[in-house]
Scaffold this active site. Structure first.
Site: not given
Length: 475
Positions: A82, A157, A181
């Site tokens: 990420k 996210s 997330s």
């Protein structure tokens, strides 16, 4: 085995082929990069692809294999991370125009450990800006799209991570989780998302959202693959003040013959409220199967849930604003509308409110441990509603998305380990996840139970691949 099929094989299977020299690391990495390039224009799962660097690193790892040097089970395995995790020499944007030109000179500690274990970091995953949202809609780098229905969100996210893993672009991804997330994208994309105990994985080199609730963890297509990634990253980091010194958890999934005698807690309040009818019916069937497998379902009550939810919001927004204050005061227009709205909420939280929320938190942790004293695992839905359409929620409502879609945020307040695994599909093929939660530092038990359930439920990761091919996204 065709390369297309190999891209959906387990890390163990691929690792064995690499070590037997049936396939080379550069060939594997090239295939993953080609797939990323072919699909990313549609899926928007990546912000940056490290094509030249990854192939160079792949050749070095292949040279080691030719000399009989094997770093471990991740040697030569392509992994993405990420884009809140620092990567030396590669842009780390946090999904924001504010950091779009930032190139760190150091890796995040978990990235460093993955490299040391032989993983090839081939790309940086798209996300909700600054990891502060549940949708992965991103107006700077493109909205991430759910591969099961391109009109829908993948969750956030860590949405780019969930999409990449689900569509065979790499064998796993490292995400972050402050209110769910990692686990929400896992549920909505049909993959495994694992959040270890708070402090088990280093946060050093991770752009923070809420320092006391941020967790790093893996997304993968199986529990065993997630455990392999976890084991490579786990361990105390003396340079990270949040890093736990407790040892003992190895991340082994073990082999369960059954769930005989396992006590599973079911808390109906909050966790099972507001369920979409299709999800509720499938969970009812799942609970029945757990009893058939020998588990004892125990109804439990955790006092103070609503008070804890309010505390969770106060802590997250106050800590988020504290980090962003010098940036947003100088550059408010550089933030997306929904993130700016969240930070403005945090601006008005007083020190007294924050300290009281932390007091509520400590009290709630004690109450939850007491409620779980007669069970080893807490089971909840992974998502309570299906993913909604991209662009259908206003920035002012976006702060509530995680609470509408999932029952994950409280587990960050607790800091307990949790894993989401896919177990069924609804609404024409949208995945549904189930969440398992254990007591602090009981990752081994948690992963063992999850691995048994995964095997018994027979969720097949290649179903995602087949769906993508049917939609015309494959090659």
């Amino acid at each position: 085995m065709l390369m297309r099929e190999l891209l959906f094989a387990s890390m163990t299977e691929v690792g064995e082929k690499l070590r037997r020299l049936e396939i080379s690391v550069p060939e594997l990495v090239q295939a993953v990069l080609q797939r990323a390039v072919a699909l990313n224009g549609t899926l928007r799962a990546f912000i940056t692809l490290r094509q030249e660097e990854a192939l160079r690193e792949a050749q070095n790892l292949q040279d080691e294999l030719m000399k009989g040097i094997v770093r471990g089970p991740l040697h030569g395995i392509p992994i993405s991370v990420k884009d809140v995790l620092q990567t030396a020499g590669t842009h780390t944007t946090a999904g924001s125009r504010l950091l779009k030109d930032w190139v760190p000179d150091q890796d995040a500690e978990v990235v460093r450990r993955l490299r040391e274990a032989g993983a090839v970091i081939f790309g940086k995953n798209n996300l909700h800006e600054f990891a502060m949202g549940a949708t992965s809609e991103n107006k700077v780098f493109g909205d991430v799209r759910n591969p099961w229905d391109l009109s829908r969100i993948p969750g956030g996210s860590s949405g780019g991570s969930g999409v990449a893993v689900a569509t065979g672009i790499g064998f796993g991804s490292i995400g972050t989780d402050t209110a769910g997330s990692i686990r929400l994208p896992a549920a909505l994309c049909g993959v495994v998302g694992f959040k270890p105990t708070y402090g088990r994985l280093s946060l050093r080199g991770c752009v923070p959202f809420s320092w006391s609730m941020d967790h790093v963890g893996p997304l993968a297509r199986s529990v065993e693959d997630a455990a392999l990634l976890y084991r490579a990253m786990a361990g105390h980091d003396p340079a990270d003040p949040t890093s736990a010194t407790t040892s003992g958890s190895t991340g082994e999934t073990k082999d369960f013959d059954g769930l005989s005698g396992l006590r599973i807690g079911i808390c109906r309040e909050y966790f099972f409220e507001g369920l979409a009818e299709a999800i509720e019916s499938r969970l009812t069937v799942l609970l029945g199967r757990l009893e058939e497998w020998g588990a004892h379902l125990i109804e439990i009550n955790i006092p103070g849930i609503q008070e804890a939810l309010e505390a969770q919001k106060i802590i997250a927004q106050a800590e988020g604003y504290a980090y962003h204050r010098p940036l947003i005061d100088r550059n408010p227009d550089m933030y997306g509308d929904d993130v700016r709205f969240r930070l403005e909420f945090g601006r008005h939280i007083s020190a007294a409110q924050y300290l009281e929320a932390q007091t509520v938190r400590r009290r709630f942790i004690g109450r939850t441990l007491e409620a779980m004293k007669d069970c080893e695992i807490l089971l909840t839905p992974g998502n309570v509603n299906p993913p909604f359409k991209i662009g259908s929620v206003s920035p002012e409502q976006a702060i509530h998305n995680m609470f509408y879609l999932a029952r994950t945020p409280l587990i960050n307040l607790l800091g307990f380990p949790a894993v989401v695994i896919p177990f069924d599909k609804i609404d024409g093929g949208l995945p549904v996840g189930v969440q398992l939660v254990a007591k602090p530092f009981e990752e081994d038990r948690l992963l063992a139970v999850a691995a048994f359930m995964e095997k018994s439920l027979s969720w097949f990761p290649r179903l995602v691949a087949n769906h993508v091919y049917e939609k015309g996204l494959g090659f």
